[in-house]
Design an enzyme around this catalytic site. Structure first.
Site, short mmCIF file in Angstrom:
data_model
loop_
_atom_site.label_atom_id
_atom_site.label_comp_id
_atom_site.label_asym_id
_atom_site.label_seq_id
_atom_site.Cartn_x
_atom_site.Cartn_y
_atom_site.Cartn_z
CB SER A 59 -0.96 0.01 1.20
OG SER A 59 -2.04 -0.87 0.97
CE LYS A 62 -4.54 1.61 -0.94
NZ LYS A 62 -4.01 0.38 -0.35
CB SER A 119 -4.61 1.96 3.67
OG SER A 119 -3.68 1.42 2.76
CE LYS A 221 -1.54 4.34 2.55
NZ LYS A 221 -1.58 3.12 3.40
#
Length: 381
Positions: A59, A62, A119, A221
């Site tokens: 992720s 992202k 997320s 993140k």
């Protein structure tokens, strides 16, 4: 013209740089596949291990999805309050979710929060489809943007980080992307520090544990898949220094947070960011031939930062190199040379030297007189 070195080699000792040698221990060894620590201002890497090893980003992908959406908003192609219709593909996607439903009309800014804080794979696909028409086309845009940013070892296949053949990046490239997120879109970067986001009556926490543990941390993140392990890109600010830590391939949520803390603590304890010059700081004045003004200030085109050992015995030397003699007319911001900053003999910054103000061309007789003086001075030199 032949470059000439102006005698302005400033020995910058006034900022506490000429101090007793400070011992810097070896950096921590982390239980991770790869990691990187860098100064966000200067880009200097302080610690790295397997930083160029290709890894699945999970992720962390992202980050690029959000970056492109912010780019589109800044260009005016997309507005924060534009409503995005949720497709069945976005709704059906497994993994982490924002919990939007098919047919919902959701503002772009809420989906952006769903990507960054929750997320959400569903939010990522919805934004990709809104910006580019399909997730596949959006992935092409992601790769184009990666190339523009200098992410040399990255290839994206989707907007979510869902495992896919060829969907790879490196810790170094993730550091490049993190710097761009912070520098290029500070307004949206503030979302990365938000601890909770609610949608459809479901209040979800940001998965970045460091937001609760360390007030200096304001992003960025997390990511996790079975192949990638537990990953975290984090950024923190202390005493005017911003660090970015990239840790990929740990074996637990707790481990990725703890290992990242080790990197950040090491960087803040033993290094500092030093501002050598501010944008448009006048370094010295230079003679101008044939101008209404006899001389002009020379400045740097942008802020100049260097990373140095904290409390170490350092000497920063800055050499201003002018590309020949200056002749009017000159425009403010016009490049006329460069400033080379060295630390212990190694170049750490190289920026353009520019004219600090306009200098108009003088009248005929002033130009003629300057030409005569210039000829005489050249003849006797």
């Amino acid at each position: 013209m032949i470059n000439r070195l102006i005698a302005c080699s400033f020995l910058l000792l006034c900022a506490g740089l000429a101090q007793a040698q400070s011992l810097i221990p070896a950096p921590p060894q982390l239980a991770a596949t790869a990691y990187l620590l860098l100064d966000a201002h200067t880009g200097q890497v302080l610690v790295e291990q397997n930083a160029d090893k290709k890894i699945p980003p999970a992720s962390l992908t992202k980050m690029m999805t959000a970056y492109i959406v912010s780019e589109e908003i800044e260009k005016g192609s997309v507005k924060e309050q534009d409503k995005v219709r949720i497709s069945e593909k976005a709704w059906r996607k497994g993994g982490s979710k924002m919990f939007v439903k098919v047919g919902d009309m959701v503002p772009v800014i809420d989906l952006l929060r769903g990507v960054i804080i929750q997320s959400g794979n569903d939010a990522s696909i919805a934004l990709a489809e809104h910006v580019s028409g399909s997730e596949e086309v959006f992935a092409e845009v992601m790769n184009q943007q990666a190339e523009l940013l200098g992410m040399q070892d990255t290839h994206f296949v989707n907007a979510t980080g869902w495992p896919a053949d060829g969907h790879l990046t490196t810790a170094r490239d993730l550091g490049v992307l993190a710097r761009a997120l912070i520098a290029d879109h500070p307004h949206h970067y503030s979302i990365y520090s938000e601890k909770y986001f609610s949608w459809a009556g479901i209040n979800q926490p940001n998965r970045n544990r460091l937001l609760w543990r360390d007030p200096a941390v304001d992003g960025i993140k997390t990511g996790h898949t079975e192949e990638a392990g537990y990953c975290l890109v984090a950024s923190a600010v202390k005493r005017g220094m911003r660090l970015i830590a990239v840790v990929v391939g740990t074996d637990s949520d707790e481990k990725r947070a703890g290992e990242t803390q080790k990197l950040l603590a090491y960087g803040f304890r033993y290094y500092q960011t030093h501002k050598v010059y501010g944008k448009n700081d006048v370094l010295q004045t230079e003679r101008v031939w044939g101008g209404k003004k006899p001389e002009v200030g020379i400045a740097v085109e942008k802020d100049v930062f260097v990373t140095i050992p904290r409390g170490g015995e350092e000497s920063i030397k800055a050499d201003l190199i002018i590309d020949g003699e200056l002749e009017a007319p000159l425009e403010k911001g016009q490049p006329v040379g460069k400033v080379v900053v060295t630390l212990d003999g190694e170049t750490v910054a190289d920026v353009k030297a520019v004219v600090a103000e306009d200098v108009e061309e003088a009248g005929f007789f002033k130009r003629l007189w300057d030409a005569i003086k210039r000829f005489v001075m050249g003849f006797f030199s």
